[in-house]
Design a protein around this motif. Structure first.
Motif, short mmCIF file in Angstrom:
data_model
loop_
_atom_site.label_atom_id
_atom_site.label_comp_id
_atom_site.label_asym_id
_atom_site.label_seq_id
_atom_site.Cartn_x
_atom_site.Cartn_y
_atom_site.Cartn_z
N ARG A 98 3.27 -0.23 12.20
CA ARG A 98 3.24 -1.64 12.60
C ARG A 98 3.33 -2.57 11.41
O ARG A 98 4.08 -3.55 11.43
N LEU B 270 6.23 -5.32 10.72
CA LEU B 270 5.97 -6.75 10.60
C LEU B 270 6.82 -7.36 9.48
O LEU B 270 7.40 -8.44 9.63
N SER C 51 9.43 -9.09 11.78
CA SER C 51 8.71 -10.21 12.39
C SER C 51 8.37 -11.35 11.44
O SER C 51 8.42 -12.51 11.84
N TYR C 52 8.00 -11.06 10.21
CA TYR C 52 7.55 -12.13 9.32
C TYR C 52 8.66 -13.10 8.95
O TYR C 52 8.38 -14.21 8.48
N ALA D 150 2.93 -15.76 6.99
CA ALA D 150 3.19 -14.31 6.96
C ALA D 150 2.29 -13.63 5.94
O ALA D 150 1.72 -12.55 6.21
N ASP E 139 -1.21 -13.45 7.28
CA ASP E 139 -1.34 -12.44 8.33
C ASP E 139 -1.44 -11.04 7.75
O ASP E 139 -2.32 -10.26 8.13
N HIS F 168 -4.73 -8.47 7.71
CA HIS F 168 -4.69 -7.09 8.20
C HIS F 168 -5.25 -6.13 7.16
O HIS F 168 -6.06 -5.25 7.48
N ASP G 95 10.06 -9.42 19.60
CA ASP G 95 9.54 -9.04 18.30
C ASP G 95 8.04 -8.81 18.48
O ASP G 95 7.57 -8.70 19.61
N HIS G 96 7.29 -8.76 17.39
CA HIS G 96 5.86 -8.47 17.53
C HIS G 96 5.09 -9.61 18.18
O HIS G 96 3.95 -9.42 18.61
#
Length: 737
Positions: free
Chosen positions: A341, A345, A349-350, A358, A361, A365, A601-602
């Motif tokens: 994942r 990302l 996704s970012y 981004a 995030d 994580h 997307d995510h």
């Protein structure tokens, strides 16, 4: 003892062999273009942050092709046209330029530049034939120049005044300009390998390698490996089983690595992160110390599924975030498994977020993972989070080709005391793996769904394996044809064993250039037969499949469209597409619908509807998105719409109902509750309505867990009456990322 969270970034840089063995020329330009956009700047940006260490995989087939361009011995059709006087071009060459020299991500690589955007607008609005009939020499020359300029990374535009001057010039480019632009491209290409070598010698980089031409080693060892994850897979008619070729690919990879880096590679990125028990002894015997695969492969190997919560955090981080030991007869190997994942990302996704958001995030994580380690009773060993992904194809979807994101991310990571970026070898040397996976227990799979269906099992892919197996047997029937006295035959075998041909053949992935990959695969096999003075089978002279663009397709990649109701095909490249011209509803009878697009997307689900006669509608329809989740236990409720046929799936019970009023732009979201009732809940869905209808719906609104399966039914009503379902009387399957 207190440890930071160790993080290993592994960037995978790969291009297949584009040189035609028949024409003697490169058929596609991606080595050159990605070379000036993606390989050098990635490590130059990192160099500014010396505390951060990373790993880069340079595939041998990429290295050899880069060297061809540096030597001036590589020419592709795009380059040849770029260096040709426009006055000497024929109609076919001009047509090729109009059709192919916008092959870039329009939002970031075409639209920001007025002259380039003007030419694209003319092609889009007026058509290819109009351009062919009306464009003058300066139009073609400017298009040729801009195509080569826009692929030059922003980092080099900042550093080089000459490149800056070209961007400022904007138009009226001459042949001399185009020649000088190519000269700048060669200068950038020439720095790639020396810069990697320099940073490896300084200790900031670890350079690793892959099998020579990027083959799927488990399938080279035995195509029956495909049935480990998919027991009922239809296999090729001829079993391919040439374990000896594994050694040849690894040996060639090491030779190339040693030539350019004057060292022995410690790590191996197995092509497509594909592993199996059969390949381990060969990898170990060649002296490799570690290899990398995907978390799904680890899960299958341990009989475990890595559940994630609503924030995407793994439920058993201590299992994923550590290297494992693999014992072989030639010594132990270490293996690390990437966090799928977190890797996705960055890869998918970012790019749709600001660099700051981004970065925040990703760091949140990572800090959450470190907090879990701190709360873990067994803290005598640190955790290693492996983030491994393609290092070249995602950046055009980022503003500034990812420069701002990487600089922001690296700046923040340099300040985080609880996070330390390391190479994989650095971590393994300091913290050798303790837990082991018995070699026979290692799952046979890849980074895609932990299986090999991307490369085998489809009828077209299987036919390609049969052709490869036949050619390999013919070579085996010529024991006198050794690598020393007939290197040509072996080189074409190695090339045909590469993974990329099988990726693009048959079902699964498709592009407008599928026919080129089909052609190159067959040409390498033809050249192998010629090198052995054997007759070429007629089957190799014809395409393995028709190459018309399909009218229906499932989503292939994450997408990040701007929701503005404007048609931008690149925004939806990789999305699912459904042609709806077979619909029998009232609205279709008026000839209104063309097609439906959907993707994800995510963060969001995306939908687009293309209309043929939309602006002739007196009353705009209301769109209903009806969701249910077959793997979840939820309250569900029927949709109350007048005239709704009592047939599946329209009469199913649903858990979510998104209602979009196209007239008022009012969007409401309902969730089923006890007693077959609906309750309105907040939504952050957005719509755009202009040339088409576009919609984004955040996954967080649906409150469904990552990895779940969803089914979508789309309905349209006018004046409260049912009109049509899209697609008619069926569901759209969606996997929540």
């Amino acid at each position: 003892m207190s440890f930071p969270l160790y993080v290993a970034f592994v960037w995978h840089q790969h291009q297949p062999l584009y040189k035609s063995p028949i024409a003697g020329k490169y058929l596609l330009p991606w080595v050159r273009l990605h070379g000036v956009k993606d390989y050098l700047d990635l490590v130059l940006i990192l160099e500014k942050f010396p505390k951060l260490h990373q790993t880069v995989n340079l595939v041998p087939s990429l290295i050899t092709q880069l060297q061809d361009y540096i030597n001036g011995s590589a020419f592709d059709p795009y380059l040849e046209l770029s260096l040709t006087p426009v006055g000497r071009m024929d109609r076919f060459q001009k047509l090729f330029i109009i059709e192919r020299f916008f092959d870039a991500y329009h939002r970031h690589m075409v639209e920001p530049y007025p002259r380039y955007a003007q030419l694209l607008d003319q092609k889009t609005r007026l058509g290819v034939i109009w351009c062919l009939e009306h464009w003058q020499e300066n139009d073609y020359s400017d298009l040729l120049a801009w195509y080569n300029l826009t692929w030059i990374d922003p980092l080099f535009r900042e550093r080089d005044p000459k490149i800056q001057a070209w961007f400022q010039k904007g138009k009226n480019f001459t042949l001399s300009d185009r020649q000088l632009i190519y000269s700048k491209q060669k200068d950038i290409l020439a720095q790639i390998l020396p810069q990697h070598r320099k940073m490896q010698q300084s200790g900031q980089l670890e350079i690793i390698t892959s099998p020579y031409t990027h083959p799927i080693l488990p399938l080279i060892a035995d195509t029956k490996a495909g049935r480990v994850a998919v027991p009922d897979m239809m296999l090729p008619g001829i079993r391919f089983r040439w374990e000896s070729d594994i050694t040849l690919h690894l040996d060639k990879a090491k030779q190339i690595y040693n030539h350019y880096f004057d060292a022995e590679p410690r790590g191996l990125w197995p092509s497509e992160q594909s592993v199996s028990p059969a390949i381990l002894p060969y990898v170990s015997k060649q002296g490799f110390q570690w290899l990398c695969s995907d978390e799904g492969v680890l899960g299958w190997s341990l009989g475990k599924y890595f559940h994630r919560n609503e924030h995407g955090h793994v439920s058993d981080p201590q299992v994923l975030y550590q290297p494992y030991r693999l014992e072989t007869i030639h010594g132990d190997l270490a293996i690390v498994f990437r966090d799928h994942r977190l890797s996705d990302l960055i890869g998918f996704s970012y790019s749709s977020m600001t660099p700051e958001a981004a970065t925040r995030d990703l760091c949140e994580h990572l800090k959450a993972i470190h907090t879990k380690w701190q709360n873990n009773p067994d803290r005598d060993r640190p955790w290693l989070v492996t983030i491994a992904l393609d290092g070249e194809n995602c950046w055009e979807y980022y503003p500034e080709d990812g420069k701002a994101f990487l600089e922001t991310l690296y700046s923040q990571l340099s300040q985080e005391e609880s996070i330390r970026l390391v190479t994989v070898s650095e971590f393994i040397e300091q913290f050798p793996p303790v837990d082991k996976i018995p070699p026979h227990q290692l799952h046979s799979g890849s980074w895609i769904d932990s299986n090999f269906t991307t490369w085998i099992g489809d009828p077209v892919k299987n036919r390609a394996w049969d052709l490869l197996a036949e050619a390999r047997q013919v070579l085996a029937n010529h024991p006198e044809a050794t690598q020393e006295n007939n290197p040509e035959a072996w080189e074409h075998l190695f090339a045909a064993e590469g993974s990329d041909w099988f990726w693009w053949l048959g079902a699964g992935h498709s592009s407008s250039l599928d026919h080129v990959f089909d052609q190159l695969f067959r040409e390498h096999l033809q050249a192998l037969y010629r090198a052995l003075n054997e007759p070429t089978p007629t089957s190799l002279l014809y395409p393995l499949e028709p190459h018309d663009i399909p009218t229906n397709q499932r989503p292939e990649n994450f997408i990040h469209p701007i929701i503005n109701g404007r048609v931008d095909w690149q925004d939806w490249q990789g999305a699912g597409r459904i042609e709806v011209n077979a619909l029998r509803g009232t609205m279709h009878q008026s000839g209104i619908f063309q097609r439906l697009w959907y993707g994800l997307d995510h963060f969001n689900f995306y939908l687009r509807l293309d209309f043929a006669l939309f602006h002739q509608l007196e009353i705009l329809p209301i769109l209903h998105l009806c969701w249910f989740y077959p793997e979840q236990s939820n309250y569900n409720s029927p949709i109350a719409i007048a005239g709704l046929p009592d047939v599946p799936p329209l009469n199913y019970l649903f858990h979510h109902h998104l209602r979009v009023d196209m007239s008022t732009h009012v969007i409401t979201l309902e969730q089923a509750i006890q007693g077959y009732r609906w309750q309105e809940i907040p939504t952050h869905a957005k719509m755009g309505l202009d040339e088409c209808f576009e919609l984004s719906l955040p996954w967080s609104d649906l409150m469904t867990s990552p990895g779940n399966s969803a089914r979508l039914v789309i309905l349209l009503t006018i004046d409260g009456l049912f009109q049509v379902s899209l697609p008619e009387y069926t569901t759209i399957p969606i996997d929540v990322p």
